[in-house]
Design a protein around this motif. Structure first.
Motif, short mmCIF file in Angstrom:
data_model
loop_
_atom_site.label_atom_id
_atom_site.label_comp_id
_atom_site.label_asym_id
_atom_site.label_seq_id
_atom_site.Cartn_x
_atom_site.Cartn_y
_atom_site.Cartn_z
N LYS A 121 30.02 43.21 31.53
CA LYS A 121 31.27 42.45 31.63
C LYS A 121 31.93 42.72 32.98
N GLN A 122 31.94 43.98 33.38
CA GLN A 122 32.53 44.33 34.68
C GLN A 122 31.81 43.59 35.80
N ARG A 123 30.49 43.53 35.71
CA ARG A 123 29.72 42.83 36.74
C ARG A 123 30.07 41.35 36.77
N GLY A 124 30.19 40.74 35.59
CA GLY A 124 30.57 39.33 35.52
C GLY A 124 31.94 39.08 36.14
N ASP A 125 32.88 39.98 35.85
CA ASP A 125 34.22 39.85 36.44
C ASP A 125 34.16 39.98 37.96
N LEU A 126 33.34 40.92 38.43
CA LEU A 126 33.20 41.11 39.88
C LEU A 126 32.55 39.89 40.55
N VAL A 127 31.55 39.31 39.90
CA VAL A 127 30.90 38.12 40.45
C VAL A 127 31.91 36.97 40.54
N ASP A 128 32.74 36.83 39.51
CA ASP A 128 33.79 35.80 39.54
C ASP A 128 34.77 36.06 40.68
N ALA A 129 35.18 37.31 40.83
CA ALA A 129 36.11 37.67 41.90
C ALA A 129 35.48 37.42 43.27
N LEU A 130 34.19 37.70 43.39
CA LEU A 130 33.49 37.45 44.65
C LEU A 130 33.47 35.95 44.97
#
Length: 152
Positions: A121-130
């Motif tokens: 989930k953290q990775r998904g949030d980071l990808v969205d932020a990127l």
């Protein structure tokens, strides 16, 4: 690239490369992607005219709304700072993604499914932020490019 039989999506600010390789232009902006019927020069003129920057007959850009150089620098300064800030943000997010990827690649993560789910989930949030940061970088870069005086 020109000899490749399939399709290639090329994203670049290198006009020479684009002119040498691109058969079709697509404009990305405002959450859409649309084909552009003109060439790079036409697109550049269109972008500059929308941003109040007009091209002179010799291909140089007029001053922004008739501003003096110092006033124009005051207009460009905040954009340059924002671009630098966004670049730092992109670098941090990319570093954070790499850290999460490293933790997810650890074979021991299989023993901790809740941690794996949290990291995913953290990775998904980071990808969205990127993606958001990259969109902002593109927008700020376009604004800066449209306002910056042409290189002499």
């Amino acid at each position: 690239i020109n000899d490749f039989p399939g399709a290639v999506i090329l994203v670049s600010h290198d006009r020479h490369l684009l002119e040498a390789c691109a058969e079709r232009l697509w404009v990305v902006g405002g959450g859409t992607v649309k084909p552009y019927d003109g060439d790079l020069d036409q697109y550049r003129r269109e972008v500059l005219s929308k941003s109040n920057g007009r091209m002179t007959g010799d291909g140089k850009k007029e001053r922004i709304d008739g501003l003096a150089p110092a006033e124009e620098a005051a207009e460009l300064g905040p954009l340059r700072k924002r671009l630098k800030d966004v670049e730092a943000q992109v670098a941090k997010i990319e570093k954070d993604i790499a850290g999460v990827d490293k933790r997810l690649a650890d074979p021991k993560i299989e023993k901790f499914p809740n941690d794996a789910a949290r990291l995913n989930k953290q990775r998904g949030d980071l990808v969205d932020a990127l993606a958001q940061a990259e969109e902002e970088w593109i927008a700020v870069s376009a604004d800066l490019e449209a306002l910056a005086p042409a290189a002499e």
